[in-house]
Design an enzyme around this catalytic site. Structure first.
Site, PDB file in Angstrom:
ATOM      1  CE1 TYR A  77     -47.693  21.930 -28.703  1.00 18.61           C
ATOM      2  CE2 TYR A  77     -47.271  20.755 -30.739  1.00 18.61           C
ATOM      3  CZ  TYR A  77     -47.594  20.747 -29.405  1.00 18.61           C
ATOM      4  OH  TYR A  77     -47.806  19.557 -28.769  1.00 18.61           O
ATOM      5  CG  HIS A  87     -42.070  18.112 -23.798  1.00 18.05           C
ATOM      6  ND1 HIS A  87     -41.603  16.851 -23.470  1.00 18.05           N
ATOM      7  CD2 HIS A  87     -43.419  18.077 -23.610  1.00 18.05           C
ATOM      8  CE1 HIS A  87     -42.632  16.087 -23.110  1.00 18.05           C
ATOM      9  NE2 HIS A  87     -43.731  16.806 -23.176  1.00 18.05           N
TER      10      HIS A  87
END
Length: 309
Positions: free
Chosen positions: A298, A34
């Protein structure tokens, strides 16, 4: 947002990041997945009755500032919006509860995920990196979870604002009376859902979704309803690949209204690290094994991204 203490988990996260780089190449300063995105700001207003599900701060106060990032799939920062590989689309939401205090929702537009745990996901990524693309199809055909994920990807949306997004991993919601229930987020566009045919998508420009988002926000706010599908006794709550029956109760948590683009968008996207673990009273993580791993991935990738000048 600390790294977990489990060295095995961190090592697995590093391996996953290595595989992402094999798939998409190195793109310093961008997310491994993304990568292409845009951030907007607005407010969240809770729905009447939402406190029956949770006592979380943003549900019990009048309204809460939010930052939302919409994104294309893949780790390619310049992937055309009309590339089929850009699906599923992403929507990440940050609720700003106080200075340096927040909670997030991370979602995407496919109601599925290719693996139950990190080891399976790593196996999926390694199949994708095989030079022989027939091997990928063979892998998907022999792994029902991966096949179900591929089949869950919707056609290309007309707009980020006309797509629905799934939280996928279950969370434990607790109300003021101490009653706890597990649930999954489903985020619905006020404008309704609209998708393009393959022929329509082929005629679109490489940045049509982000251009449309820019134009739309200038003319009117973008609104989404956050709902929660509530599990019943016996429903599996620690496996992201298992769907609950569609007749399960849906609770309206509230509405997000987005009013403008984030200033200095490129810099802010680099800085923000969304957290799939809620980390606040009233909403806790389930025992889904992917949650801690995703948080580690992340954070590791976010620190690397921030380090790029």
């Amino acid at each position: 947002m600390p790294l977990p203490n489990d060295e095995t988990l961190i090592a697995l996260g590093e391996e996953i990041l290595t595989e992402f780089e094999k798939v998409f190449g190195p793109h310093p300063g961008f997310r491994p997945a993304h990568a292409k995105g845009l951030m907007l700001t607005g407010r969240f207003t809770p729905a009447d009755g939402a406190t029956s599900l949770t006592r979380a701060q943003h549900v019990t106060q009048a309204s809460t500032p939010v930052t939302v990032r919409f994104s294309n799939s893949t780790g390619l920062p310049l992937i055309p919006d009309n590339d089929a590989g850009a699906d599923p689309r992403g929507m990440a939401i940050r609720f700003h509860l106080a200075e340096h205090v927040h909670t997030d929702i991370v979602s995407h537009s496919a109601n599925g995920f290719p693996a139950t745990n990190g080891t399976e996901f790593l196996e999926f990524l390694r199949a994708v990196t095989q030079p022989d693309k027939g091997k990928v199809q063979e892998f998907i055909g022999s792994h029902p979870k991966a096949l179900a994920f591929v089949q869950s990807i919707t056609p290309m949306p007309v707009s980020f604002a006309e797509e629905r997004y799934f939280g996928l991993t279950a969370m434990k919601f607790t109300n003021k009376d101490g009653v706890s229930r597990f649930g999954r987020y489903l985020i619905l566009p006020e404008a309704g859902e609209k998708h393009l045919s393959a022929e329509e998508a082929a005629g679109k420009g490489p940045d049509f979704l982000f251009n449309e988002l820019n134009d739309r926000i200038k003319n009117e706010p973008i609104r989404f309803k956050i709902t929660v599908q509530v599990a019943e006794d016996g429903d599996l709550v620690d496996d992201v690949t298992v769907h609950w029956p569609p007749e399960r109760k849906m609770v309206d948590l509230g509405t997000i209204e987005l009013a403008e683009l984030v200033a200095d968008n490129e810099r802010e996207q680099k800085q923000i690290i969304f957290d799939p673990i809620p980390r606040l009273d009233g909403i806790e993580p389930s025992d889904d094994p992917l949650l801690e791993l995703r948080a580690a991935v992340y954070l590791i990738s976010g620190r690397r991204r921030r380090a790029v000048s």
